[in-house]
Write a protein that holds these residues in place. Structure first.
Motif, PDB file in Angstrom:
ATOM      1  N   ARG A 134      16.718  48.976  36.972  1.00  0.00           N
ATOM      2  CA  ARG A 134      17.594  47.809  37.299  1.00  0.00           C
ATOM      3  C   ARG A 134      18.491  47.245  37.219  1.00  0.00           C
ATOM      4  N   ALA A 135      19.481  46.182  37.942  1.00  0.00           N
ATOM      5  CA  ALA A 135      20.430  45.471  37.565  1.00  0.00           C
ATOM      6  C   ALA A 135      19.849  44.942  38.770  1.00  0.00           C
ATOM      7  N   GLY A 136      19.819  43.539  38.139  1.00  0.00           N
ATOM      8  CA  GLY A 136      19.233  42.787  39.405  1.00  0.00           C
ATOM      9  C   GLY A 136      18.267  43.198  40.361  1.00  0.00           C
ATOM     10  N   ASP A 137      17.998  43.593  41.352  1.00  0.00           N
ATOM     11  CA  ASP A 137      17.486  43.522  42.213  1.00  0.00           C
ATOM     12  C   ASP A 137      17.888  44.951  42.772  1.00  0.00           C
ATOM     13  N   LYS A 138      18.676  45.681  42.186  1.00  0.00           N
ATOM     14  CA  LYS A 138      19.560  46.395  42.690  1.00  0.00           C
ATOM     15  C   LYS A 138      19.130  47.905  41.827  1.00  0.00           C
ATOM     16  N   PRO A 139      18.793  48.698  41.759  1.00  0.00           N
ATOM     17  CA  PRO A 139      19.404  50.237  40.524  1.00  0.00           C
ATOM     18  C   PRO A 139      20.509  50.224  40.311  1.00  0.00           C
ATOM     19  N   GLU A 140      20.171  50.178  38.836  1.00  0.00           N
ATOM     20  CA  GLU A 140      22.242  50.599  38.511  1.00  0.00           C
ATOM     21  C   GLU A 140      22.706  51.480  39.011  1.00  0.00           C
ATOM     22  N   GLY A 141      23.853  51.454  38.755  1.00  0.00           N
ATOM     23  CA  GLY A 141      24.828  53.057  39.585  1.00  0.00           C
ATOM     24  C   GLY A 141      25.297  53.280  38.354  1.00  0.00           C
ATOM     25  N   HIS A 142      25.978  55.276  38.754  1.00  0.00           N
ATOM     26  CA  HIS A 142      25.863  56.246  37.014  1.00  0.00           C
ATOM     27  C   HIS A 142      27.385  56.190  37.728  1.00  0.00           C
ATOM     28  N   PHE A 143      28.176  56.874  36.938  1.00  0.00           N
ATOM     29  CA  PHE A 143      29.434  58.611  36.899  1.00  0.00           C
ATOM     30  C   PHE A 143      29.209  58.722  35.884  1.00  0.00           C
ATOM     31  N   GLY A 144      29.586  60.534  36.288  1.00  0.00           N
ATOM     32  CA  GLY A 144      29.594  61.339  35.256  1.00  0.00           C
ATOM     33  C   GLY A 144      30.301  62.477  35.922  1.00  0.00           C
ATOM     34  N   LEU A 145      29.991  64.061  34.682  1.00  0.00           N
ATOM     35  CA  LEU A 145      31.068  64.964  34.911  1.00  0.00           C
ATOM     36  C   LEU A 145      32.530  64.519  35.344  1.00  0.00           C
TER      37      LEU A 145
END
Length: 379
Positions: A83-94
């Motif tokens: 979590r980042a605050g009250d939200k899941p952290e976002g991810h990037f890849g590939l």
């Protein structure tokens, strides 16, 4: 932008083929790059992968004026991510790009998509999750990639940094030269575990492979639960991985340690399949299957990689924890030597996991490569 570049969402079978093939534009003249098998990539990026049950994912391509793919990225909104605050952290890849302009376009696009979902922080590269391929190669260039590990040109890190990303964490790959004898101190450490009451160890039982994988999952989710970036493995995910691993897995390369018959630690290694698929250009037909089987069964890879290792948290707190982990590593090394392997990669290890790094060094391993996780606040 200085030239006509357009972003496209991967929406058709042709788009997915181009997405999978796109890295060849970057590594066309790089003799060390090894193209993954197209069939494996297609399965991993498709609905058969249980990861998509808890994550929303978008794949994007950049095409130039001629329609040629010149960049790609994935963006992930995973409900199980930290979590980042009250939200899941976002991810990037590939992430792949022919130049910094294309890379900037891709990262901006991922950030905009994640902002729309209320994400306050983006972390990556994860391809697709922390339990898959993680990090960007930042040290140790000029070597072929190991199985399930990142490969990237040296300029990528600076280009990502130029877009406002900073280091979140480094992941280390240590290499053990098994042509050298195991240091006596490491041997003594492993032997100490055998004096613990109720201690025993054993290989995986491939006759009940799925059941063994569920034991691995239980230990992993316990052992790694306090680690940076941890995302638990679901039952479906570990069984899905087993379907992919079983054809190339050897029972002696998976081991449990037990107390009173109850598994408390595990280790899983794989032959470096990249040695076998090198030069196949991602294809198994018409002759790739025969070449792959010959390289796996006759020529055989000479390097292995530890892909999973864990000790239950209860025993991590015990003063004998180093002896228990050593009792996982020592028999594996002996088995690999007997099978003709010459090198063993221990990866990845968090840069601040000093106990594991010290133990690897006790066995004679040294850092060979370093991978970086980047982060950026989107608030």
């Amino acid at each position: 932008m200085n030239r006509a570049l357009t972003l496209h969402t991967v929406a058709t079978p042709r788009d997915l083929r181009d997405f999978i093939a796109m890295p060849a534009e970057v590594y066309r003249d790089d003799p060390n790059w090894i193209r993954p098998l197209d069939t494996e990539r297609k399965t991993h990026l498709g609905p058969a992968n249980p990861y998509f049950k808890h994550a929303e994912v978008r794949f994007r391509l950049v095409r130039d004026a001629s329609g040629r793919p010149v960049g790609r990225i994935s963006m992930q909104h995973d409900s199980m991510a930290p979590r980042a605050g009250d939200k899941p952290e976002g991810h990037f890849g590939l992430l792949e790009a022919v130049d910094a302009e294309v890379m900037g376009l891709l990262l901006d696009d991922a950030e905009a998509w994640l902002r729309e979902r209320g994400v306050m922080r983006v972390v990556g590269p994860y391809s697709l999750s922390v339990n898959d391929e993680s990090g960007l190669l930042v040290e140790g260039h000029g070597l072929p990639p190991r199985v399930m590990m990142n490969y990237a040109p040296p300029w990528y890190a600076a280009a990502i940094g130029a877009r406002g990303y900073t280091k979140a964490k480094d992941l280390l790959a240590l290499l053990l030269d098994m042509d050298q004898p195991t240091p006596p101190g490491a041997q003594r450490m492993a032997e100490q575990a055998h004096s613990i009451p109720g201690f025993s160890d054993r290989n995986f039982d491939v006759r009940v492979f799925d059941r063994e994988l569920l034991k691995v999952r239980r230990i992993f989710n316990d052992a790694w639960s306090a680690n940076w970036g941890f995302v638990p493995l679901t039952e479906e995910e570990v069984l899905y991985s087993g379907v992919n691993l079983k054809p190339v897995f050897e029972s002696e390369l998976g081991r449990f340690i037990q107390i009173d018959g109850e598994p408390i630690g595990m280790i899983v290694a794989l032959a470096d399949i990249n040695e076998a698929i090198r030069g196949l250009d991602g294809r198994l037909w018409p002759f790739g299957w025969a070449r792959l089987l010959w390289r796996l069964k006759v020529k055989k890879p000479t390097t292995a990689r530890i892909i999973l290792m864990g000790l239950s948290r209860t025993w991590q707190k015990d003063l004998r924890s180093a002896a228990l982990v050593s009792a996982l590593i020592m028999p594996l090394i002996e088995t690999l030597r007997r099978k003709g392997f010459r090198k063993l990669e221990l990866s990845w290890i968090l840069e601040d996991n000093r106990p594991t790094i010290r133990l690897a060094e006790l066995f004679g391993a040294t850092e060979e490569r370093r991978y970086r996780m980047f982060q950026k606040d989107l608030a």
